[in-house]
Every structure is written in structure tokens, then in C-alpha cells.
Design a protein around this motif. Sequence first.
Motif, PDB file in Angstrom:
ATOM      1  N   ARG A 133      -5.328   9.868  -4.118  1.00  0.00           N
ATOM      2  CA  ARG A 133      -4.112  10.585  -3.740  1.00  0.00           C
ATOM      3  C   ARG A 133      -4.337  11.369  -2.444  1.00  0.00           C
ATOM      4  O   ARG A 133      -3.485  11.392  -1.560  1.00  0.00           O
TER       5      ARG A 133
ATOM      6  N   LEU B 164      -4.403   8.960   0.463  1.00  0.00           N
ATOM      7  CA  LEU B 164      -3.046   8.477   0.735  1.00  0.00           C
ATOM      8  C   LEU B 164      -2.208   9.537   1.445  1.00  0.00           C
ATOM      9  O   LEU B 164      -1.373   9.220   2.289  1.00  0.00           O
ATOM     10  N   THR B 165      -2.443  10.789   1.112  1.00  0.00           N
ATOM     11  CA  THR B 165      -1.650  11.876   1.672  1.00  0.00           C
ATOM     12  C   THR B 165      -2.177  12.354   3.010  1.00  0.00           C
ATOM     13  O   THR B 165      -1.400  12.599   3.938  1.00  0.00           O
TER      14      THR B 165
ATOM     15  N   VAL C 139       0.818   9.057  -5.566  1.00  0.00           N
ATOM     16  CA  VAL C 139       0.907  10.448  -5.112  1.00  0.00           C
ATOM     17  C   VAL C 139       1.890  11.227  -5.983  1.00  0.00           C
ATOM     18  O   VAL C 139       1.604  12.338  -6.438  1.00  0.00           O
TER      19      VAL C 139
ATOM     20  N   LEU D 217      -5.089   5.118   5.220  1.00  0.00           N
ATOM     21  CA  LEU D 217      -4.601   4.389   4.056  1.00  0.00           C
ATOM     22  C   LEU D 217      -5.727   3.537   3.463  1.00  0.00           C
ATOM     23  O   LEU D 217      -6.425   2.832   4.182  1.00  0.00           O
TER      24      LEU D 217
ATOM     25  N   ILE E 281       0.847  -1.204   0.000  1.00  0.00           N
ATOM     26  CA  ILE E 281       0.000   0.000   0.000  1.00  0.00           C
ATOM     27  C   ILE E 281       0.877   1.247   0.000  1.00  0.00           C
ATOM     28  O   ILE E 281       0.631   2.192  -0.757  1.00  0.00           O
TER      29      ILE E 281
ATOM     30  N   TYR F 155       2.620   1.483  -3.569  1.00  0.00           N
ATOM     31  CA  TYR F 155       1.653   1.964  -4.565  1.00  0.00           C
ATOM     32  C   TYR F 155       1.275   3.413  -4.261  1.00  0.00           C
ATOM     33  O   TYR F 155       1.175   4.239  -5.158  1.00  0.00           O
ATOM     34  N   GLY F 156       1.059   3.682  -2.974  1.00  0.00           N
ATOM     35  CA  GLY F 156       0.648   5.025  -2.573  1.00  0.00           C
ATOM     36  C   GLY F 156       1.652   6.090  -2.968  1.00  0.00           C
ATOM     37  O   GLY F 156       1.289   7.134  -3.526  1.00  0.00           O
TER      38      GLY F 156
ATOM     39  N   CYS G  97      -5.552   0.506  -4.261  1.00  0.00           N
ATOM     40  CA  CYS G  97      -4.246   0.965  -4.751  1.00  0.00           C
ATOM     41  C   CYS G  97      -3.868   0.244  -6.039  1.00  0.00           C
ATOM     42  O   CYS G  97      -3.357   0.864  -6.979  1.00  0.00           O
TER      43      CYS G  97
END
Length: 188
Positions: A124, A127-128, A89, A132, A81, A84-85, A138
Motif C-alpha cells: 500500500r 502504491l501510494t 489502498v 508502482l 496495476i 488493483y492498487g 498486485c
Amino acid sequence: SRKQIKPLRTVVAWRGRAEWDQVMVGLYCGDSRLQQEALDRVSAWKSRYGHKMPLAVDSTAELIRCKVLDSSGRVKSHELILSYGLALVRFVNLITERKQKVVNIPLRQLAREVDIPIWIVDLRHELTHGKLPPLALCRKGCDVVLDWLRKTYWSRQLGNNLCEENEDEDEEQEGVEENAELDNDAWD
């Protein structure tokens, strides 16, 4: 007699059209061994080209690297995760920052302008700034972005490979060199 002016050539990191095509096919083939070979070649390009590496090539490589890591079965889902994250991003940030003007424009609006699905921008954001998301989301985001990159960047490059049979390799290489400029400025 008039002297014909030749267009300026752009220096690129790849050896020629054949190497470019081989890497493009390798990245998108789905065979993790061939993908790893293509990723190794992209790493070599990056060592030669540095910050001039086209954003699309760099983003594609980061996302494919996540898929290869995922298919290896050696990494836990939380680590996947995060991998991919980070790739997702970076993709959204790098692609949309090129369109930012003096005034900040919302990412959703910028994404619409370049046909990136809005849910990728929302992913995005999660994720930021949020919790999560699940690994499946993802993975789906990675697949959608890779498809967008293939259609928006790689296919345009491939289209320029459809040249007459009697053209020589120098002309083909010039096409790749000219299209190297489709890196950062193509999405403006």
C-alpha cells in the motif's frame, strides 16, 4: 403476563439469506461470469444501502472486480496495476482507519492487530508513495486480502448459516440481519 420483547431488526439491502449466500459463493467461485453476476447484485445492494454497506462486502467487490477485469484480457497491465492498487489502498486505509484513535498509530501496528500481513501495508505504501509495483505483486496482494476477507468476514457469516434443519426462514434472515452489523464495527 409479561410481554416478551422482540429484538430490533436491522434493515439490510439483500432480500434474504439465500441471496446473501448466493452472492458470497458467486464472489469467491472463480468463474468470472458468476463473479460478475455477484458484483451486479452487490451494486444493487450498494444503491439500496449506500454508505451503510459493510466495508468487507465493498472491499471484496472492488478486489473481485479487479480480478474479473484482469481475466477479461482487455486491459493493459499498467491499468490493471492501477485498478488493483486503488482497491488495495482503499482496503488498507478503510480497515485501519477504524482502529485509529486520537493519536495516530502506525499502519504496520494496526495491521498486526487485525492480522493483515505487514507486506500488504508495505505494498500500500509503495502504491501510494513510491514506484508502482509489478502486476504480479498486485495480483498476489489481491489474493491475500481476499483470503483475509474470506476468513475474517465471509466465513463468520457462513458459520451462522449452519442452523438446525427445522428453523424457519425468518430465523435465518434475523441471523443475517444481526450479522449485518459485522460491517464497520466488527474490526474495531
